[in-house]
Every structure is written in C-alpha cells, then in structure tokens.
Design an enzyme around this catalytic site. Structure first.
Site, PDB file in Angstrom:
ATOM      1  CG  ASN A 168      -1.838  -1.237   1.102  1.00 37.75           C
ATOM      2  OD1 ASN A 168      -2.731  -1.149   0.396  1.00 37.75           O
ATOM      3  ND2 ASN A 168      -1.633  -2.232   1.857  1.00 37.75           N
ATOM      4  CD  GLU A 169       4.647   1.526  -2.785  1.00 38.89           C
ATOM      5  OE1 GLU A 169       5.005   2.070  -1.731  1.00 38.89           O
ATOM      6  OE2 GLU A 169       5.502   0.624  -3.057  1.00 38.89           O
TER       7      GLU A 169
END
Ligand code: F6R
Length: 637
Positions: A168-169
C-alpha cells in the site's frame, strides 16, 4: 490472548505523549525477532489447545527472515504444530511466475513453509501468474476467504522506505482492500538488488488493502535498521496521513511496533529526550548531543550559548545538573576540539593525555578492514593516506571479494580483451563469454564470479599502490560466507571467524580500523563487523591485544553523529582530491552498479559531500574551518 510483546518490559524507554503507537525498542533485531516469533508461537498453541484455527497474515522481505527461522526452530525443538494454522500473505509481485526465485511465493516456502507441518491447502498467497482479467475476482475471493474465517488473528508487517505496509504505497486510502497496485519508484529501487537491476522489477503487485490489515485482531510491525527510522518516526509521531500508509495503524487498538536502536533513532524520546522530559544521565556524550542540538536550534556556535538558550529550550534539567553553563560550553567545546587530529596514528613526542590516539609506539602497525574492496578508500581514504605518509606500517584486509557487484559488461570487457590477446584458445573463456553475452541476470557460474572477483582485486591493488602500499601489505580474505555467487549470502560460520582471527594474530596491530555500520542488520558490512567482534572476543586474552585499539568508520552510507565521534581527521582540498583519485581506481563500481540504491550520485560524490558536511557541522559549532573530515568512533572490546 497472551501477548508477550505487550507484557514484556518495554526496551530502554517509556512511551511518550508524542507517540501514538505502542512500541518496544529491542537491543537488536535478533532479540526483537525472537520476541515476535514467541508471540506468534504462543498464539498458535493457545488456539490449538482450544481446537481453533489460527489465522495469520504474513509478510516477506528481509525484516521477517529471522522470525521465520525462529518459528522453524520452535517447531522442531518444541514440537509446535502448524496444522491449525491458516496463512494469508500480504502481497505478491504481479506479474511473476510462482517459481521465479524472487517471487514471494518462493520466499515463503524457502524460509518457512518447507520446514514446518503446515497443510498446503491452508497456505494463501496472492497469485502473481493470473491472467489480467482474473485479478479482480481473485482479490474479492481473497477478502471473502479471510472474512469467512473470522478475520486475521495476527498480522505481521514490515515497513517500506515509502512508509508502505503490504504494498500500500503513498496515496492508498484507509478503506482500500486487496487489489492490484502500482509500485512506487523507491520500492522498485529497493527491490532492484534482488532482481539484478530495477528494470527487472515488476511495475505492479497484488496487495491486501489498508482496511484488510486494520481488520486484523492483533498487528505487529517490525523495523530494523537506521534506514527505516524516518518512516517509523512519521508513523508513530506525525498525524495520520495518506502519504505514510503505516500512520493509519494509529487507528488500531492492538498494534505494537518492534524496533531496534537504528529504526527507533528518530523518535523524540531517543533523538531529543530532553524535549519529552525523560530523566537523562548527563555524561560527555549526552551533553555533547544536547549542545549540538541547541546550537542548531538557536543558530549559535557553542561558546555563544547563553543560560536563557538552555532554559528556553527544554534544557533546564541540564542547567541544574551542571550549575554553570559557561563551563559546560567550554567542556563540550574542548571535547570536540580534542577529537580533531591530523595524526590518526598518534602524534610522536606530543603530550597525548587528551589526544584521541597514543603517541607511543611512534610507528604503529595498522590493520584496515574493508568489507568490500573499495570501502577503505571511500570511507577513510584521507586517513589511510595520512597513516601511510606518517610512516606507519599499514596493512589492508579486504574481507569479501565483492564479486557480485561487478556488472556483466565489466567482466565481458575484460574477457574479450584477454580472449583477443590469447587468440581465443581457452575453451573456458569462450564459455564464459557466451554466458555473459546471452544473459542479463547475475551469473552464478563460478568461473564468471571468480573473474569478477579478480577484477575487484586488481582495482584494489591499483588504489593501494597509489596510496603508497606494497602489494605484500594487501590481504584478500575472501570470507566464505560471501561466496555464494548470489545476492543471498550464507550464514557466517567458524571458518569466517578463523580467517579474521588469523589475520589479526599474524599482523598483531596497534590499531584496527573497520566499517562500523552497526545499524544495518542484513548487509555484508554488518556481517563483516560481527565477525570482527567475534574474532576480538576470542583474541582478547592474547598479550598483543592489550595494545590494540579499534576505530570504527562508517561505511559508504551513514555518518557518525557529532556526539559519537571520538576522532575526526581533517582533509585539505588537495587531500580530498587525492582521495577522489583513489576511489576512481574502482572502475567497475561506477554508476551502472545496481547496488547504488535510489541515489544516482557516484560513490565519490556522495562521500565528498558527506566529508564536507561533517566539516561544515564542526564549523557551525565554532570549531576550525576545514574543507572536509573523516570521522571515527572507538570500539572497546
Ligand atoms: C512484504 C511487504 C512489504 C515489506 C517492506 C519492507 O510482504 O509487504 O511491505 O514488508 O517493503 O521490506 P524489507 O523487510 O525487505 O525492508
């Protein structure tokens, strides 16, 4: 649920009002990993006793490897069964084939699943080899499967340098679920080492979402090493923000961060403990640290600091401890001043009571350990040159061959020249040339790696000759732990330790210099320094060791903080230029090297800036104005 991490007396520090996430600072990553593994093992057992499944969310990457090793040990020694365990991995690169050795699928089997009695049907890892039109449905099913089992009992997380959890950037939303995502540039750069170049790292991945993770009943995030410190600080102390996904964990009721001193180093309670009102033991180092901070806060040099500067900036406790701030200013100023010396091997015939090194013996035997064949000149090229120029008997020991870091192009160039000279008689060389022209990856083939190692040897010799050393003073140790032909190294063992011990016994040095990148738990430098520490421990009782002092330099990546420095060796512009030239001999390590990270500057550029920066810091504190400096900290064994 028992929760060893929660009950264990937190490391060295208490939580502060600045912190929004429970955390424990362990002595090192091994202790931390053991505690986390123990919590997981206890949970599995409790669930087993109740005849319940234990649903685990698992992470990959370098951080959890020791945890998995510990779990395997517990499985074998304590007969912990994993038959009631159902696992869901956080993520997988996409696209990637299952048997690609860089897939998270391969990782999990190599480090955990192959060694325990988990049932194959209970293992869930996002599939990297799905057709594109199947991905959405697969992600939905993944979520459903987790919910139907009643959610994750325990989620293990690492943290990326972008602050990501799972993949989850930055920009991921709080309610995101399992999905296909684009990888951040920095994440791909970090992975480029294992993939043999960033161009080989997939652009996308399948990852559990932030909400999938936050639904877990218990979460433990692990972070080891200084390069995680920024993101740890942001997640624990800053406001929740989409730009640091791990900060969403502040919303969870049962989360713990397991840290080591490196990753915790930017937390306020560690970095500037006086701000949070912690009880501080005021000694030389903490005083220097506080004054250095106060100078940068007020923009003043040490001798200009006033009583009100102290009192207005959370340092009244220090004022009470020392009585007179003017004397304290002088004390710290003198301490810093005395660390600066142009005589790293000691100044002959000088009073050495307050100098970093002894005056006697006038000519010292010096042994410089260099993890790779260029760390000596990169990290202490100026000091190395001074030691030689000042007549000490200097030896260099290159601990590893560094052969992984020589690109195919470099090896090929060398072989083609050789082949042309020898008119192509050698079959082996023809074979190696074929391998190299056909292949883009790292080639594990022994003969190719040996040639890569030879190239680094010759470059190192060219550099040491330039500094003025005889070839007989240069030792290539080729520690066996490094010689796998792969990025992944073996675990060091007694053979490695013995080689280190033997070279010290042979040279019987008065001074040892070594790369002290203590915070990096996985890299070659960390293994090399651990091996030195073990060798020193074993040799401690030898009479020649009584006269041996050990100085640690920082590798190519970090610098000592001002308060940690015990010897600072200045360089003139001319000396700095000479150092640059000695680095230039390491031609195979130019900017095409894939271990460069996201910093595109060449090593000499980075190190010059670092050496100049440290001189600038001393200047700002009111010390003499030098062009550049190299710094060292003494290690007492
Ligand atoms: C891996 C994962 C990632 C890593 C993170 C840290 O499954 O989800 O978030 O945990 O990139 O990686 P290392 O541990 O290699 O520093």
């Amino acid at each position: 649920m028992t929760n060893i991490l929660k009950h264990k007396k937190p490391g060295s520090t208490q939580e502060t009002s600045f912190e929004k996430i429970h955390n424990i600072i362990f002595k090192n990553s091994i202790d931390g990993s053991k505690a986390v593994a123990r919590e997981i093992a206890d949970l599995i057992k409790i669930k087993n006793d109740k005849k319940e499944n234990c649903v685990l969310g698992l992470a990959t990457g370098s951080s959890p490897i020791t945890i998995y090793e510990e779990l395997v040990k517990i499985h074998k020694k304590e007969r912990l069964s994993f038959q009631n365990v159902i696992t869901f991995n956080l993520d997988e690169y996409y696209p990637i084939s299952i048997d690609n050795k860089e897939s998270y699928h391969s990782f999990m089997y190599e480090h955990l699943f192959n060694h325990i009695d988990i049932l194959d049907k209970n293992i869930n890892i996002p599939k990297g080899d799905l057709k594109e039109n199947k991905v959405k449905q697969f992600c939905r099913n993944y979520e459903d499967k987790i919910s139907k089992l009643g959610g994750l009992d325990f989620q293990l997380l690492g943290i990326g340098r972008t602050g990501h959890i799972g993949f989850n950037e930055p920009g991921s939303s709080l309610n995101s679920e399992t999905r296909l995502v684009k990888l951040d540039h920095l994440t791909r750069t970090d992975a480029s080492k294992s993939f043999g170049g960033s161009e080989n790292v997939p652009n996308t991945a399948i990852t559990m979402g932030v909400s999938t993770i936050l639904n877990a009943k218990r979460i433990v995030l692990i972070a080891w090493g200084e390069n995680k410190s920024e993101m740890i600080y942001e997640s624990i102390e800053s406001k929740i923000s989409q730009s640091v996904t791990a900060s969403f964990l502040q919303n969870h009721k049962n989360v713990t961060f397991a840290l080591d001193h490196g990753s915790a180093s930017k937390l306020t309670k560690i970095d500037t403990p006086w701000i949070v009102g912690s009880k501080i033991q005021w000694n030389e180092e903490t005083k220097t640290r506080a004054l250095n901070w106060l100078c940068s806060k007020t923009g003043k040099s040490i001798l200009r600091l006033s009583l009100s500067d102290y009192n207005e900036n959370h340092l009244s406790d220090l004022v009470a401890a020392v009585q007179n701030t003017h004397d304290l200013n002088l004390e710290v100023f003198n301490r810093l001043q005395r660390a600066i010396t142009g005589w790293p091997g000691g100044k002959p015939n000088a009073d050495d009571t307050s100098r970093p090194e002894r005056a006697i013996p006038e000519k010292k035997k010096v042994l410089i350990f260099s993890p790779h064949p260029d760390d000596d000149v990169i990290s202490m090229g100026g000091t190395f040159q001074r030691l030689v120029d000042q007549g000490h008997d200097v030896h260099v020991a290159y601990q590893t061959s560094g052969n992984i870091a020589v690109s195919n192009d470099s090896v090929l160039k060398f072989l083609e020249v050789y082949n042309d000279i020898c008119e192509g008689k050698e079959k082996k060389i023809k074979n190696a040339i074929k391998l190299l022209t056909d292949n883009n990856d790292i080639i594990e083939d022994r003969s190719v790696r040996d040639i890569a190692g030879k190239i680094r040897e010759k470059e190192a010799l060219a550099a040491t000759r330039y500094v003025g050393l005889l070839d007989s003073k240069v030792h290539f140790l080729k520690l066996p732990f490094y010689e796998t032909g792969r990025i992944k190294k073996n675990k060091p063992n007694k053979n490695d330790e013995n080689i280190m011990k033997d070279i010290i016994s042979k040279i019987k040095p008065h001074q040892i210099y070594a790369a002290g990148d203590l915070a990096d738990p996985h890299g070659t430098h960390a293994v090399c320094i651990e091996l030195l520490f073990k060798a020193l421990k074993r040799l401690k009782k030898e009479s020649f060791m009584k006269n041996c002092w050990v100085w640690l330099y920082r590798g190519a990546w970090h610098e000592w903080d001002i308060h940690e420095i015990e010897m600072a060796v200045p360089m003139s512009p001319k000396q700095l230029l000479k150092k640059r030239k000695s680095i230039f001999f390491h031609k195979s390590q130019n900017n095409s090297v894939m271990f460069q990270g996201d910093d595109k500057r060449e090593f000499w550029e980075r190190v010059e800036e670092r050496n100049r920066d440290i001189a600038k810091k001393y200047r700002k504190l009111g010390m003499a104005d030098y062009e550049a400096m190299e710094t060292f900290r003494r290690y007492h064994f």
